[in-house]
Design a protein around this motif. Structure first.
Motif, PDB file in Angstrom:
ATOM      1  N   PHE A   1      -1.620   2.627 -16.644  1.00 24.57           N
ATOM      2  CA  PHE A   1      -2.001   3.894 -17.281  1.00 24.57           C
ATOM      3  C   PHE A   1      -1.471   5.153 -16.604  1.00 24.57           C
ATOM      4  CE2 PHE A   1      -5.360   0.802 -18.395  1.00 24.57           C
ATOM      5  CZ  PHE A   1      -5.064   0.720 -19.744  1.00 24.57           C
ATOM      6  N   PHE A   2      -1.043   5.061 -15.335  1.00 25.12           N
ATOM      7  CA  PHE A   2      -0.526   6.251 -14.643  1.00 25.12           C
ATOM      8  C   PHE A   2       0.860   6.021 -14.072  1.00 25.12           C
ATOM      9  CE2 PHE A   2      -5.118   6.510 -14.382  1.00 25.12           C
ATOM     10  CZ  PHE A   2      -5.378   7.827 -14.731  1.00 25.12           C
ATOM     11  N   PRO A   3       1.786   5.486 -14.866  1.00 27.00           N
ATOM     12  CA  PRO A   3       3.083   5.146 -14.289  1.00 27.00           C
ATOM     13  C   PRO A   3       3.827   6.360 -13.723  1.00 27.00           C
ATOM     14  CG  PRO A   3       3.158   5.013 -16.671  1.00 27.00           C
ATOM     15  CD  PRO A   3       1.726   5.210 -16.302  1.00 27.00           C
ATOM     16  N   ARG A   4       3.524   7.554 -14.204  1.00 28.64           N
ATOM     17  CA  ARG A   4       4.227   8.738 -13.703  1.00 28.64           C
ATOM     18  C   ARG A   4       3.550   9.330 -12.484  1.00 28.64           C
ATOM     19  NH1 ARG A   4       7.436  11.518 -17.129  1.00 28.64           N
ATOM     20  NH2 ARG A   4       7.950  10.431 -19.030  1.00 28.64           N
ATOM     21  N   GLY A   5       2.405   8.814 -12.153  1.00 29.77           N
ATOM     22  CA  GLY A   5       1.692   9.346 -11.005  1.00 29.77           C
ATOM     23  C   GLY A   5       0.921  10.599 -11.355  1.00 29.77           C
ATOM     24  N   VAL A   6       0.067  10.983 -10.440  1.00 34.14           N
ATOM     25  CA  VAL A   6      -0.804  12.127 -10.681  1.00 34.14           C
ATOM     26  C   VAL A   6       0.013  13.406 -10.904  1.00 34.14           C
ATOM     27  CG1 VAL A   6      -2.593  13.569  -9.684  1.00 34.14           C
ATOM     28  CG2 VAL A   6      -2.691  11.102  -9.378  1.00 34.14           C
ATOM     29  N   LEU A   7       0.968  13.656 -10.003  1.00 36.09           N
ATOM     30  CA  LEU A   7       1.756  14.883 -10.139  1.00 36.09           C
ATOM     31  C   LEU A   7       2.612  14.868 -11.397  1.00 36.09           C
ATOM     32  CD1 LEU A   7       3.215  16.313  -6.836  1.00 36.09           C
ATOM     33  CD2 LEU A   7       1.506  17.253  -8.364  1.00 36.09           C
ATOM     34  N   GLY A   8       3.150  13.699 -11.722  1.00 31.61           N
ATOM     35  CA  GLY A   8       3.964  13.572 -12.920  1.00 31.61           C
ATOM     36  C   GLY A   8       3.168  13.902 -14.173  1.00 31.61           C
ATOM     37  N   MET A   9       1.914  13.428 -14.194  1.00 37.31           N
ATOM     38  CA  MET A   9       1.049  13.706 -15.341  1.00 37.31           C
ATOM     39  C   MET A   9       0.746  15.189 -15.458  1.00 37.31           C
ATOM     40  SD  MET A   9      -0.227  10.632 -16.589  1.00 37.31           S
ATOM     41  CE  MET A   9      -1.936  10.890 -16.983  1.00 37.31           C
ATOM     42  N   ILE A  10       0.428  15.805 -14.301  1.00 40.37           N
ATOM     43  CA  ILE A  10       0.064  17.226 -14.328  1.00 40.37           C
ATOM     44  C   ILE A  10       1.244  18.054 -14.823  1.00 40.37           C
ATOM     45  CG2 ILE A  10      -0.534  19.208 -12.891  1.00 40.37           C
ATOM     46  CD1 ILE A  10      -2.074  17.199 -11.095  1.00 40.37           C
ATOM     47  N   ARG A  11       2.441  17.735 -14.309  1.00 38.84           N
ATOM     48  CA  ARG A  11       3.620  18.518 -14.694  1.00 38.84           C
ATOM     49  C   ARG A  11       3.937  18.341 -16.163  1.00 38.84           C
ATOM     50  NH1 ARG A  11       7.151  17.862  -9.350  1.00 38.84           N
ATOM     51  NH2 ARG A  11       5.863  19.265  -8.123  1.00 38.84           N
ATOM     52  N   ARG A  12       3.722  17.101 -16.646  1.00 35.90           N
ATOM     53  CA  ARG A  12       4.030  16.834 -18.037  1.00 35.90           C
ATOM     54  C   ARG A  12       3.097  17.649 -18.929  1.00 35.90           C
ATOM     55  NH1 ARG A  12       3.522  11.019 -20.567  1.00 35.90           N
ATOM     56  NH2 ARG A  12       5.147  11.068 -22.154  1.00 35.90           N
TER      57      ARG A  12
ATOM     58  N   ASP B   1       0.831  -1.211   0.000  1.00 30.63           N
ATOM     59  CA  ASP B   1       0.000   0.000   0.000  1.00 30.63           C
ATOM     60  C   ASP B   1       0.865   1.260   0.000  1.00 30.63           C
ATOM     61  OD1 ASP B   1      -2.131  -1.672   0.050  1.00 30.63           O
ATOM     62  OD2 ASP B   1      -2.724  -1.277   2.113  1.00 30.63           O
ATOM     63  N   PHE B   2       1.932   1.260   0.823  1.00 32.38           N
ATOM     64  CA  PHE B   2       2.814   2.439   0.851  1.00 32.38           C
ATOM     65  C   PHE B   2       3.422   2.693  -0.527  1.00 32.38           C
ATOM     66  CE2 PHE B   2       3.851   1.408   5.544  1.00 32.38           C
ATOM     67  CZ  PHE B   2       2.694   2.043   5.942  1.00 32.38           C
ATOM     68  N   VAL B   3       3.881   1.602  -1.161  1.00 29.34           N
ATOM     69  CA  VAL B   3       4.528   1.775  -2.466  1.00 29.34           C
ATOM     70  C   VAL B   3       3.517   2.318  -3.475  1.00 29.34           C
ATOM     71  CG1 VAL B   3       5.771   0.637  -4.327  1.00 29.34           C
ATOM     72  CG2 VAL B   3       6.188  -0.053  -1.985  1.00 29.34           C
ATOM     73  N   ILE B   4       2.299   1.770  -3.456  1.00 33.37           N
ATOM     74  CA  ILE B   4       1.331   2.232  -4.454  1.00 33.37           C
ATOM     75  C   ILE B   4       0.962   3.694  -4.199  1.00 33.37           C
ATOM     76  CG2 ILE B   4      -0.964   1.680  -3.474  1.00 33.37           C
ATOM     77  CD1 ILE B   4       0.079   0.708  -6.951  1.00 33.37           C
ATOM     78  N   MET B   5       0.920   4.106  -2.922  1.00 32.00           N
ATOM     79  CA  MET B   5       0.647   5.520  -2.644  1.00 32.00           C
ATOM     80  C   MET B   5       1.715   6.407  -3.261  1.00 32.00           C
ATOM     81  SD  MET B   5      -0.357   5.382   1.351  1.00 32.00           S
ATOM     82  CE  MET B   5      -1.517   4.155   1.916  1.00 32.00           C
ATOM     83  N   ALA B   6       2.988   5.992  -3.088  1.00 37.33           N
ATOM     84  CA  ALA B   6       4.087   6.790  -3.630  1.00 37.33           C
ATOM     85  C   ALA B   6       4.022   6.829  -5.157  1.00 37.33           C
ATOM     86  CB  ALA B   6       5.427   6.230  -3.157  1.00 37.33           C
ATOM     87  N   VAL B   7       3.763   5.672  -5.765  1.00 33.75           N
ATOM     88  CA  VAL B   7       3.738   5.608  -7.225  1.00 33.75           C
ATOM     89  C   VAL B   7       2.529   6.365  -7.772  1.00 33.75           C
ATOM     90  CG1 VAL B   7       3.519   4.051  -9.194  1.00 33.75           C
ATOM     91  CG2 VAL B   7       5.013   3.452  -7.302  1.00 33.75           C
TER      92      VAL B   7
ATOM     93  N   ARG C   1       8.769  10.651  -8.352  1.00 36.82           N
ATOM     94  CA  ARG C   1       9.919  11.514  -8.576  1.00 36.82           C
ATOM     95  C   ARG C   1       9.677  12.923  -8.047  1.00 36.82           C
ATOM     96  NH1 ARG C   1      13.657   8.952 -12.248  1.00 36.82           N
ATOM     97  NH2 ARG C   1      13.782   6.955 -11.227  1.00 36.82           N
ATOM     98  N   SER C   2       8.539  13.131  -7.397  1.00 39.81           N
ATOM     99  CA  SER C   2       8.276  14.458  -6.854  1.00 39.81           C
ATOM    100  C   SER C   2       8.133  14.356  -5.341  1.00 39.81           C
ATOM    101  CB  SER C   2       6.999  15.035  -7.459  1.00 39.81           C
ATOM    102  OG  SER C   2       5.903  14.238  -7.096  1.00 39.81           O
ATOM    103  N   PHE C   3       8.462  15.444  -4.654  1.00 34.34           N
ATOM    104  CA  PHE C   3       8.471  15.418  -3.196  1.00 34.34           C
ATOM    105  C   PHE C   3       7.067  15.289  -2.640  1.00 34.34           C
ATOM    106  CE2 PHE C   3       8.788  17.411   1.010  1.00 34.34           C
ATOM    107  CZ  PHE C   3       9.785  16.610   1.547  1.00 34.34           C
ATOM    108  N   TRP C   4       6.107  16.029  -3.209  1.00 32.21           N
ATOM    109  CA  TRP C   4       4.759  16.051  -2.661  1.00 32.21           C
ATOM    110  C   TRP C   4       3.843  15.014  -3.273  1.00 32.21           C
ATOM    111  CZ3 TRP C   4       4.417  18.375   1.746  1.00 32.21           C
ATOM    112  CH2 TRP C   4       5.250  19.463   2.026  1.00 32.21           C
ATOM    113  N   GLY C   5       4.310  14.330  -4.315  1.00 32.46           N
ATOM    114  CA  GLY C   5       3.472  13.332  -4.966  1.00 32.46           C
ATOM    115  C   GLY C   5       2.869  12.314  -4.011  1.00 32.46           C
TER     116      GLY C   5
END
Lengths: 297, 289
Positions: free
Chosen positions: A282-293, A231-237, A242-246
């Motif tokens: 479908f979201f390998p970069r995570g929510v923040l990664g997608m937004i930044r991209r 669960d912790f890993v999936i939260m981070a991913v 790659r982002s601090f607040w992700g």
């Protein structure tokens, strides 16, 4: 009650849980996102923190700060020993070894009935108010006071992690993540840095563990189980490793979705499983990664 | 006392062969594709439940042949649809995906067959004890042992005598070169995954006959399999076999003297091996780094 949790239809304890899980996920991300090392056994140190505080209050002395201190110490010392054993492994092998060692603590908590309460968990204790000398912080009586206490601990822990990542030490970790061989040629003692990063990460995850036990007035062997690490890993991913607040965002989404699904269907495991698979595909970069991209393009 | 120790020694070897059977499948998939297959325990349960459903029509022996094959087909499909898009990405992703898949398989079997423990009928000829003077041994336990050994031997024959096996071994050493030499790596990985899942299905049926059948049947077997792989040596299949049997015997003997440490002893063993020889007992140099 914190105002934002009302807006999304939650309750104060859920807010506290989101903050605690966010701290755990951000701690894990210190190692995963910034050093590039995957630990799949962080639940062990989370759980050691939880049992540390619970057992201190139950058996030793009714003091919340002492319990927190002991919980953190136990988790960190265990991480220092185990980290030293596995620091030469890499990649999936490192992950496998962390899981396997995590299970040791799970079995101790599960089997040692007389002390840990076994499968039923460690109950029969409650968090006690903190005496600051000039003022007594009544975290026992009020959920809202406890929420702000958790938030304060979160802020301190996150500030320390951010400062560490900005320091030359943090830059070295990034160098290891980007190219371990090159960092080694530059004379960086790789094993020592990975070990230290692991220990720091586990220190903060055990802080989260102590807060989690205080939140529930309960320590549960399933908090030590490898599925908790997952669960912790999936939260981070999910939030973006790659982002601090992700991981903060990932934890908020994960805890909320879990609360929502498990209160509505018996087959919540299928939904959580499907959730994992969809995120990975479908979201390998995570929510923040997608937004930044999106923002960059 | 001698009887008790002998009994547990045999028991340990059988359980160990079991761990090895499951760990070999895991190890195959890990070595060639770099995927920690968390769903291995879930596939194990699927194999056992398929055999359970089939048995009233086909009998035990035919189910023992067909159910693992069907499980392997499911494995092939899963690899094709879900795992293949993840090759070349951080191994973290395939680990998380199989983690989610494990949840779905467990919940799916619970949904279809119910959460209660189902009785798994093995032929009565297999359940009578062969001897009860020095060890307690039924025909079923002998069968488990023989099948585990046969599966392992068969796997080694496939790996060492067939073209597919040669390619799998070569791919484990250096997948890029194998690909450049004109081997279709996609198909190779697919077949390899199927082979690993076949072993999981077989282990599931054998386990169900001994433990009864419930959706979480794979859960208690997956961690020992990880430990077997680490103790035996990363990247080495004979090592995985050795590791499985060693931890099986160790935990079984511990249950005589110190029952509450039955599970923990294998982790202690793993810690000792990592301390003295980080690459595992039979692991190859260079795999660790």
């Amino acid at each position: 009650m914190p105002f934002w949790i009302n807006l999304i239809g939650g309750y104060t304890a859920l807010g506290s849980r989101i903050v605690v899980m966010a701290l755990a996920a951000m701690s894990l991300n210190f190692l995963l996102g910034y050093t590039g090392v995957l630990s799949f056994g962080h639940a062990a140190y989370f759980g050691l923190g939880a049992y540390g505080v619970g057992m201190t209050i139950k058996y030793l002395a009714p003091s919340t700060p002492l319990g927190i201190l002991i919980g953190i110490t136990v988790g960190t010392v265990a991480a220092a020993v185990i980290g030293a054993l596995i620091v030469r492994l890499r990649g999936v092998y490192f992950a496998m070894a962390t899981i396997a060692f995590g299970q040791v603590f799970y079995f101790i908590a599960f089997r040692w009935n007389s002390v840990t309460g076994g499968d039923d968990g460690l109950s029969g204790w409650r968090r006690v108010p903190i005496d600051l000398g000039f003022h007594t912080l009544n975290i026992g009586g009020s959920e809202t006071t406890f929420y702000y206490f958790v938030l304060a601990c979160f802020a301190v822990a996150v500030a320390i992690m951010a400062a560490l990542l900005r320091s030359p030490f943090g830059r070295t970790l990034l160098a290891i993540r980007e190219n371990e061989r090159r960092a080694r040629f530059l004379g960086v003692p790789i094993e020592f840095h990975i070990w230290l990063s692991f220990v720091i990460s586990c220190l903060f995850v055990s802080v989260a563990g102590t807060l989690y036990a205080l939140l529930n007035n309960f320590a549960d062997p399933h908090g030590l189980h490898w599925s908790q690490s997952g669960d912790f890993v999936i939260m981070a991913v999910l939030g973006g490793m790659r982002s601090f607040w992700g991981p903060l965002i990932g934890a908020a989404i994960f805890v909320f979705v879990q609360d929502f699904i498990s209160s509505r269907t018996d087959n919540w495991m299928s939904f959580i499983g499907l959730f994992f698979i969809l995120i990975v595909l479908f979201f390998p970069r995570g929510v923040l990664g997608m937004i930044r991209r999106k923002a960059n393009s | 006392m001698t009887q008790l120790i002998l009994f547990n020694l045999f028991n340990g070897v059988i359980i160990g062969a079991f761990y090895a059977l499951m760990a070999l499948g895991l190890s195959l998939i890990l070595n060639l594709s770099g995927v920690i297959n968390f769903a291995h325990g879930g596939f194990l349960a699927v194999g056992a439940y398929l055999a359970y459903t089939m048995m009233p029509y086909t009998g035990f022996w035919l189910a023992l042949v067909i159910a693992p094959l069907l499980t392997a087909v499911l494995g092939l499909a899963v690899e094709r649809v879900l795992i293949r898009p993840l090759y070349g990405r951080d191994p973290l992703y395939s680990l998380l995906l199989t983690f989610g898949l494990a949840f779905m398989l467990q919940d799916g079997t619970r949904y279809i067959w119910g959460p209660q423990t189902l009785p798994f009928q093995v032929p009565s000829a297999l359940t009578t004890p062969l001897s009860d003077t020095f060890f307690f041994l039924t025909g079923y336990r002998v069968l488990m042992m023989v099948l585990a050994v046969a599966a392992v031997a068969g796997l080694f024959l496939i790996l060492n005598r067939t073209r597919l096996g040669m390619r799998i071994r070569a791919g484990t050493a250096d997948l890029d070169t194998v690909s450049v030499l004109g081997v279709n790596v996609r198909i190779l990985r697919n077949l390899n995954f199927g082979l690993g899942i076949y072993l999981a299905g077989l282990a599931g049926i054998l386990a169900a006959g001994q433990l009864g059948l419930e959706p979480t049947i794979g859960d208690s077997l997956i961690m020992p399999s990880f430990v077997a792989i680490i103790v035996g040596g990363l990247g080495s299949l004979p090592g995985t076999l050795l590791g499985g049997i060693l931890i099986g015997v160790a935990s079984s003997l511990t249950s005589v003297f110190f029952p509450s440490a039955t599970e923990a002893v294998m982790y202690v063993m793993m810690a000792l091996v990592l301390l003295i020889r980080p690459r595992g007992l039979l692991g190859e140099e260079g795999r660790v780094q």
